[in-house]
Write a protein that holds these residues in place. Structure first.
Motif, PDB file in Angstrom:
ATOM      1  N   THR A   1       0.840  -1.195   0.000  1.00  0.00           N
ATOM      2  CA  THR A   1       0.000   0.000   0.000  1.00  0.00           C
ATOM      3  C   THR A   1       0.871   1.240   0.000  1.00  0.00           C
ATOM      4  OG1 THR A   1      -1.762  -1.114   1.239  1.00  0.00           O
ATOM      5  CG2 THR A   1      -1.763   1.298   1.268  1.00  0.00           C
ATOM      6  N   ASN A   2       0.491   2.209  -0.815  1.00  0.00           N
ATOM      7  CA  ASN A   2       1.154   3.516  -0.804  1.00  0.00           C
ATOM      8  C   ASN A   2       0.190   4.525  -0.181  1.00  0.00           C
ATOM      9  OD1 ASN A   2       3.111   5.521  -1.342  1.00  0.00           O
ATOM     10  ND2 ASN A   2       2.098   6.056  -3.265  1.00  0.00           N
ATOM     11  N   ILE A   3       0.581   5.088   0.965  1.00  0.00           N
ATOM     12  CA  ILE A   3      -0.214   6.105   1.633  1.00  0.00           C
ATOM     13  C   ILE A   3       0.260   7.477   1.167  1.00  0.00           C
ATOM     14  CG2 ILE A   3      -0.869   7.107   3.856  1.00  0.00           C
ATOM     15  CD1 ILE A   3      -1.980   4.348   3.591  1.00  0.00           C
ATOM     16  N   GLU A   4      -0.659   8.310   0.692  1.00  0.00           N
ATOM     17  CA  GLU A   4      -0.290   9.596   0.098  1.00  0.00           C
ATOM     18  C   GLU A   4      -0.990  10.732   0.849  1.00  0.00           C
ATOM     19  OE1 GLU A   4      -1.492   9.154  -3.971  1.00  0.00           O
ATOM     20  OE2 GLU A   4       0.101   7.728  -4.433  1.00  0.00           O
ATOM     21  N   PRO A   5      -0.363  11.230   1.918  1.00  0.00           N
ATOM     22  CA  PRO A   5      -0.999  12.311   2.679  1.00  0.00           C
ATOM     23  C   PRO A   5      -0.808  13.674   2.019  1.00  0.00           C
ATOM     24  CG  PRO A   5       0.553  11.020   4.011  1.00  0.00           C
ATOM     25  CD  PRO A   5       0.831  10.731   2.581  1.00  0.00           C
ATOM     26  N   GLY A   6      -1.767  14.546   2.324  1.00  0.00           N
ATOM     27  CA  GLY A   6      -1.627  15.956   1.986  1.00  0.00           C
ATOM     28  C   GLY A   6      -1.069  16.706   3.177  1.00  0.00           C
ATOM     29  N   LEU A   7      -1.678  17.838   3.503  1.00  0.00           N
ATOM     30  CA  LEU A   7      -1.166  18.703   4.562  1.00  0.00           C
ATOM     31  C   LEU A   7      -1.253  18.009   5.916  1.00  0.00           C
ATOM     32  CD1 LEU A   7      -0.111  21.616   5.182  1.00  0.00           C
ATOM     33  CD2 LEU A   7      -2.491  22.187   5.735  1.00  0.00           C
TER      34      LEU A   7
ATOM     35  N   SER B   1       7.665  19.021   8.703  1.00  0.00           N
ATOM     36  CA  SER B   1       7.666  20.368   8.116  1.00  0.00           C
ATOM     37  C   SER B   1       8.672  21.275   8.805  1.00  0.00           C
ATOM     38  CB  SER B   1       6.266  20.968   8.194  1.00  0.00           C
ATOM     39  OG  SER B   1       5.366  20.229   7.405  1.00  0.00           O
ATOM     40  N   LEU B   2       8.868  21.094  10.092  1.00  0.00           N
ATOM     41  CA  LEU B   2       9.851  21.907  10.801  1.00  0.00           C
ATOM     42  C   LEU B   2      11.252  21.629  10.256  1.00  0.00           C
ATOM     43  CD1 LEU B   2       9.845  24.015  13.048  1.00  0.00           C
ATOM     44  CD2 LEU B   2      10.343  22.187  14.670  1.00  0.00           C
ATOM     45  N   VAL B   3      11.527  20.370   9.933  1.00  0.00           N
ATOM     46  CA  VAL B   3      12.802  20.013   9.311  1.00  0.00           C
ATOM     47  C   VAL B   3      12.913  20.659   7.938  1.00  0.00           C
ATOM     48  CG1 VAL B   3      14.155  18.105   8.353  1.00  0.00           C
ATOM     49  CG2 VAL B   3      13.050  17.858  10.585  1.00  0.00           C
TER      50      VAL B   3
ATOM     51  N   TYR C   1       6.555  27.493  10.317  1.00  0.00           N
ATOM     52  CA  TYR C   1       5.805  26.268  10.609  1.00  0.00           C
ATOM     53  C   TYR C   1       4.414  26.620  11.145  1.00  0.00           C
ATOM     54  CZ  TYR C   1       4.598  21.895  13.037  1.00  0.00           C
ATOM     55  OH  TYR C   1       3.968  20.773  13.490  1.00  0.00           O
ATOM     56  N   ASP C   2       4.371  27.512  12.121  1.00  0.00           N
ATOM     57  CA  ASP C   2       3.093  27.895  12.733  1.00  0.00           C
ATOM     58  C   ASP C   2       2.157  28.525  11.706  1.00  0.00           C
ATOM     59  OD1 ASP C   2       4.054  26.978  15.153  1.00  0.00           O
ATOM     60  OD2 ASP C   2       4.623  28.962  15.885  1.00  0.00           O
ATOM     61  N   ALA C   3       2.722  29.377  10.836  1.00  0.00           N
ATOM     62  CA  ALA C   3       1.903  30.043   9.820  1.00  0.00           C
ATOM     63  C   ALA C   3       1.327  29.047   8.821  1.00  0.00           C
ATOM     64  CB  ALA C   3       2.739  31.096   9.095  1.00  0.00           C
TER      65      ALA C   3
END
Length: 254
Positions: free
Chosen positions: A178-184, A190-192, A201-203
């Motif tokens: 299975t390939n899991i493809e998340p969005g946001l 994201s911090l990295v 990051y917060d914005a």
């Protein structure tokens, strides 16, 4: 029979959330990660719930991966599942401004690291047979390009195609892919990518009600617990607040 799950990149984000979710259900866990202190703390926490075996290693190091997997204790040797979670994005600058070292790191981690763990663990998954599963963490970036996605998006397009091709090669073995493809998704990932810029990051997530790591873990738990004759090929997830952007148009021409 005890089910054993191998998770790469288990010290943060989706990997850590998956470790907790499957531990709660009594699965035995092999957890790999680069950060020794985080890995040990997680294993200490989850050992109260299930059997846990830590592997401090970097998926980019093929020889270390080979040695670690070859010497897995017998108690953890027969796997029912592999979650290829280790991966990262570095930067959002346009391609002409990017650091080639960042590109190398993304390719080595997102593509080669996933290849290594998959190939080295396939014999153990095939030995389990029906009901064994590989879950690869892709991204909507593998299907939908956006400015700054360049090599990261390309690595996730590889994950998508590799997952589909594995299904062909594993026909008759009972092993599912299975390939899991998340969005946001809101996570340390994201911090990295933003180089530790907390304000950015917060914005990014302000008011967006983004997907959380626990949401992905719950989805993967559902995938691995489908009846043995069912394969979820690809699964794309976005928060309700996110949708497909329109095509960009440069209007500077005379």
């Amino acid at each position: 029979m005890t089910s054993t799950l191998f998770i790469t990149g288990a010290t943060s984000g989706f990997g850590e959330a998956c470790a907790r979710r499957f531990a709660q259900a009594g699965w035995s866990l092999v957890l790999s990660g680069r950060r020794a202190s985080r890995l040990q703390a997680l294993c200490d926490e989850l050992s109260a719930l299930t059997d846990v075996y830590p592997l401090e290693l970097d998926v980019r190091d093929r020889h270390a991966m080979e040695a670690a997997i070859a010497t897995l204790p017998a108690k953890f040797a027969k796997l029912r599942g592999l979650i290829n979670n280790a991966g990262l994005a570095l930067g959002t600058d346009p391609a002409p401004q990017c650091d080639l070292n960042d590109w190398d790191t993304m390719v080595d981690t997102n593509i080669k690291g996933l290849m290594y763990s998959t190939r080295l663990l396939l014999p153990r998954l095939i030995a389990h047979g029906r009901g064994a599963s590989i879950v690869n963490l892709g991204s909507i970036a593998g299907s939908y390009p956006y400015p700054g996605s360049h090599v990261y998006g390309a690595t996730k397009a590889f994950v998508r195609q590799f997952s589909l091709s594995l299904r062909c090669d594993l026909q008759g073995t009972g092993v599912r892919v299975t390939n899991i493809e998340p969005g946001l998704c809101e996570s340390e990932f994201s911090l990295v990518r933003f180089g530790g810029d907390q304000a950015r990051y917060d914005a990014t997530y302000a008011g967006a009600e983004a997907i959380q790591s626990e949401d992905i873990a719950e989805t993967i738990f559902w995938v691995l617990n489908q009846p043995a004759h069912i394969n979820i090929n690809t699964l794309e997830l976005m928060p309700v607040s996110q949708t497909w952007a329109g095509f960009a148009i440069d209007r500077s021409a005379n």
